[in-house]
Design a protein around this motif. Sequence first.
Motif, PDB file in Angstrom:
ATOM      1  N   ILE A 237       0.838  -1.211   0.000  1.00 16.23           N
ATOM      2  CA  ILE A 237       0.000   0.000   0.000  1.00 16.23           C
ATOM      3  C   ILE A 237       0.870   1.258   0.000  1.00 16.23           C
ATOM      4  O   ILE A 237       0.653   2.206  -0.762  1.00 16.23           O
ATOM      5  CB  ILE A 237      -0.948  -0.026   1.199  1.00 16.23           C
ATOM      6  N   GLN A 238       1.911   1.278   0.867  1.00 15.84           N
ATOM      7  CA  GLN A 238       2.799   2.436   0.957  1.00 15.84           C
ATOM      8  C   GLN A 238       3.588   2.606  -0.349  1.00 15.84           C
ATOM      9  O   GLN A 238       3.790   3.734  -0.825  1.00 15.84           O
ATOM     10  CB  GLN A 238       3.752   2.270   2.139  1.00 15.84           C
ATOM     11  N   GLN A 239       4.021   1.488  -0.921  1.00 18.01           N
ATOM     12  CA  GLN A 239       4.764   1.556  -2.170  1.00 18.01           C
ATOM     13  C   GLN A 239       3.902   2.124  -3.296  1.00 18.01           C
ATOM     14  O   GLN A 239       4.362   2.927  -4.107  1.00 18.01           O
ATOM     15  CB  GLN A 239       5.276   0.156  -2.551  1.00 18.01           C
ATOM     16  N   SER A 240       2.649   1.673  -3.345  1.00 22.38           N
ATOM     17  CA  SER A 240       1.727   2.200  -4.355  1.00 22.38           C
ATOM     18  C   SER A 240       1.529   3.697  -4.185  1.00 22.38           C
ATOM     19  O   SER A 240       1.518   4.460  -5.161  1.00 22.38           O
ATOM     20  CB  SER A 240       0.383   1.476  -4.264  1.00 22.38           C
ATOM     21  N   LEU A 241       1.423   4.145  -2.920  1.00 16.42           N
ATOM     22  CA  LEU A 241       1.259   5.575  -2.648  1.00 16.42           C
ATOM     23  C   LEU A 241       2.522   6.354  -3.030  1.00 16.42           C
ATOM     24  O   LEU A 241       2.444   7.425  -3.655  1.00 16.42           O
ATOM     25  CB  LEU A 241       0.928   5.780  -1.173  1.00 16.42           C
ATOM     26  N   ASP A 242       3.689   5.771  -2.680  1.00  4.12           N
ATOM     27  CA  ASP A 242       4.955   6.436  -3.021  1.00  4.12           C
ATOM     28  C   ASP A 242       5.166   6.507  -4.534  1.00  4.12           C
ATOM     29  O   ASP A 242       5.635   7.521  -5.071  1.00  4.12           O
ATOM     30  CB  ASP A 242       6.127   5.701  -2.371  1.00  4.12           C
ATOM     31  N   GLU A 243       4.825   5.429  -5.219  1.00  2.00           N
ATOM     32  CA  GLU A 243       4.956   5.414  -6.680  1.00  2.00           C
ATOM     33  C   GLU A 243       4.036   6.454  -7.318  1.00  2.00           C
ATOM     34  O   GLU A 243       4.418   7.123  -8.299  1.00  2.00           O
ATOM     35  CB  GLU A 243       4.644   4.020  -7.219  1.00  2.00           C
ATOM     36  N   ALA A 244       2.851   6.595  -6.786  1.00  2.00           N
ATOM     37  CA  ALA A 244       1.925   7.607  -7.305  1.00  2.00           C
ATOM     38  C   ALA A 244       2.510   9.008  -7.119  1.00  2.00           C
ATOM     39  O   ALA A 244       2.436   9.859  -8.018  1.00  2.00           O
ATOM     40  CB  ALA A 244       0.571   7.484  -6.608  1.00  2.00           C
TER      41      ALA A 244
END
Length: 268
Positions: A237-244
Amino acid sequence: MGGIAPLVTTALPLANSVIGTVRNAGAGQSSAAAQQAAAQQAAAELEYKRQQDAAQAAAAQAALEQKYREEAAAAERNAQAAAAARQQQAQLEAEAQARQWSHDAELRQREEELQRQKDEAAAAAAAAARAKEMDDYRGSQEQTLAQLRASQEEAVRAKETDAQTQLAQLTAAADAAEQRRLAALRQAVSKTRAGLGARGVTAQDGSGEAILLGLTNSSETERKDAQATDQLKRAAIQQSLDEAKRRNLLELSQLADRQRLEYMSKFF
């Protein structure tokens, strides 16, 4: 006429002397002498007439020469007057031409000054129009960039909200799973102890302790597996947010670079 009077004055006494001499000679001589005297008188009269004619001719020649001199002097005076008039006219024309040139130069200077002012005004207007166009274009670019940034921020906020929701759900699910694990562990321990007691084996016995420890270890392994799974989900979830967020920054940077190139190619 001044040259005639001396000639007449000289000729008249000479003629009168000759005539007097002839007349005096005629009074004391004979007829032959009288004829001779008459002849001499005629000659004297002819000489007198010749002298008069010569005097008249000289007077006429002198008068003609005087006329020529007067006419020449008059012509010279006329020529000098005409030359002076031409010189004065030329001077007047030169002064008029100089005034005209000065007037034309002043007009040209005024026209050049007016044209310079017009050119400066046109240049200033063009510069102001270009500056306004540049400001408007840059403002439009900044507005586009701001709209993208606002859209990204809104999307990130929505994604963060969704991530928080997912994390909260994971926390709730982990808590529920932990409660279920603990309840299952307690239930298994109770059943195992009851079974061991029915067989006469206590929890302090080696075999009973081993069984209970196995149940605890199995439950602990289950808890660790659940935590590892939960951490993986949270990291995703955090990675998806960071990638966004990284995509948003890259998109903003690319847009800013394109706008910079477009601005430079349009105005420079």
